[in-house]
Design an enzyme around this catalytic site. Structure first.
Site, PDB file in Angstrom:
ATOM      1  CG  ASP A  63      -1.914  -1.075   1.295  1.00 10.90           C
ATOM      2  OD1 ASP A  63      -2.192  -1.660   0.235  1.00 10.90           O
ATOM      3  OD2 ASP A  63      -2.427  -1.344   2.396  1.00 10.90           O
ATOM      4  NE  ARG A  64      -0.982   7.416  -2.009  1.00  5.04           N
ATOM      5  CZ  ARG A  64      -0.625   8.229  -3.009  1.00  5.04           C
ATOM      6  NH1 ARG A  64       0.471   8.965  -2.895  1.00  5.04           N
ATOM      7  NH2 ARG A  64      -1.377   8.329  -4.082  1.00  5.04           N
TER       8      ARG A  64
END
Length: 217
Positions: A63-64
């Site tokens: 994920d970011r």
């Protein structure tokens, strides 16, 4: 500003693989609205600066707002070979509260939450099987440091599973209570697998980054 892959981000490289320690806040892949600052862009610029003629084929993703180790294969066949084996993936996580047991396994199916294209939830009717194991490493006044191992790879799996037992990640803006920083307390710290070409067993680790170390209290 040019994308520059700092030496500290380079965790492992050979003729077939590149493993990067991704900082939080960075997407792995370019999107329509975000180009030039993703991990893919950094790897591309690194290849160009060093005269490396190779592909950029992702084997793992994050994920970011999760930091840690991401694998890229330099050839499609290497990507395929790695996809055929179970890569050991372990994380360091800061979870809210204290745990009753020193270790545990969470087996709960995960599905997309109704009405959201991003959020996931435990759903015993429509969810896909998911398994997460955790071990308590240290307990602090209001949070606990965990070592977490994934046995499946569902979207937001660690975040959803820990929230489902009442211990969301510290500063998780989707499944817990947002904090002052734009990242949740999750770091992919260990990858272990058999090299698809040499057959040598590789174990790559990266310690907890400084911004998460500051949250230990």
């Amino acid at each position: 500003m040019a994308a520059i892959l700092s030496p500290s981000m380079l965790a492992y490289e050979d003729d077939f693989l590149l493993i990067i320690d991704k900082p939080a806040g960075m997407l792995v892949h370019p999107t329509v609205s975000e180009r030039g600052t993703t991990l893919y862009d950094y790897v591309k610029a690194y290849y160009e600066a060093n005269g490396i003629n190779a592909g950029i084929h992702p084997v793992s993703r994050l994920d970011r707002n999760t930091s840690g180790l991401v694998i890229f294969a330099k050839e499609p066949v290497v990507q395929h070979w790695l996809s055929q084996q179970q890569v050991e993936k372990e994380y360091l996580a800061l979870a809210c509260g204290r745990f009753e047991h020193s270790e545990g396994i969470i087996e709960a199916p995960i599905a997309r939450k109704d009405g959201s294209i991003i959020e996931r939830c435990v759903d015993y009717t429509h969810g896909k099987y998911a398994k997460t194991a955790y071990e308590v490493l240290a307990a602090y006044s209001s949070c606990t440091l965990l070592k977490v191992r994934l046995f499946t790879g569902r979207t937001h799996q660690i975040r959803v599973h820990l929230a489902s037992i009442g211990h969301p990640l510290v500063n998780d803006n989707l499944y817990g209570t947002p904090g002052p920083q734009a990242r949740h307390a999750l770091h992919a710290y260990r990858l272990a697998f058999k090299h698809p070409v040499s057959d040598v067993f590789l174990e790559i680790t990266r310690s907890l980054p400084n911004d998460l170390l500051k949250l230990l209290y």
